[in-house]
Design a protein around this motif. Sequence first.
Motif, mmCIF file in Angstrom:
data_model
loop_
_atom_site.group_PDB
_atom_site.id
_atom_site.type_symbol
_atom_site.label_atom_id
_atom_site.label_comp_id
_atom_site.label_asym_id
_atom_site.label_seq_id
_atom_site.Cartn_x
_atom_site.Cartn_y
_atom_site.Cartn_z
ATOM 1 N N GLU A 26 0.843 -1.192 0.000
ATOM 2 C CA GLU A 26 0.000 0.000 0.000
ATOM 3 C C GLU A 26 0.877 1.240 0.000
ATOM 4 O O GLU A 26 1.984 1.231 0.547
ATOM 5 N N ASP A 27 0.363 2.281 -0.611
ATOM 6 C CA ASP A 27 1.115 3.524 -0.574
ATOM 7 C C ASP A 27 0.718 4.331 0.660
ATOM 8 O O ASP A 27 -0.038 3.848 1.517
ATOM 9 N N ASP A 28 1.219 5.529 0.764
ATOM 10 C CA ASP A 28 0.999 6.329 1.973
ATOM 11 C C ASP A 28 -0.474 6.628 2.219
ATOM 12 O O ASP A 28 -0.877 6.941 3.336
ATOM 13 N N THR A 33 -0.480 -1.124 -4.300
ATOM 14 C CA THR A 33 0.669 -1.073 -5.197
ATOM 15 C C THR A 33 1.098 -2.504 -5.489
ATOM 16 O O THR A 33 0.811 -3.425 -4.723
#
Length: 66
Positions: A26-28, A33
């Motif tokens: 996972e992104d921020d 992702t």
Amino acid sequence: MRVRLDPGLCQGHGRCYELAPDVFGEDDEGYGTVLGDGVVPPGAEQGAKRAVANCPERAIAFEAEG
Ligand code: SF4
């Protein structure tokens, strides 16, 4: 087996990286992702299939390995 993820479709539900943490991250902001080059590691195939089947946005798919 390789996966791809369309960031334009992803809504960040997080099912992919919960079902297949060896394949997706996972992104921020919680969007999914693809880890590394998207090649599914040995033993992670079942999770990857579940992730593809359970993405509500159909943002992830398998692609043929070239
Ligand atoms: S399950 Fe689908 S919509 Fe949810 S984070 Fe993963 S790719 Fe995005």
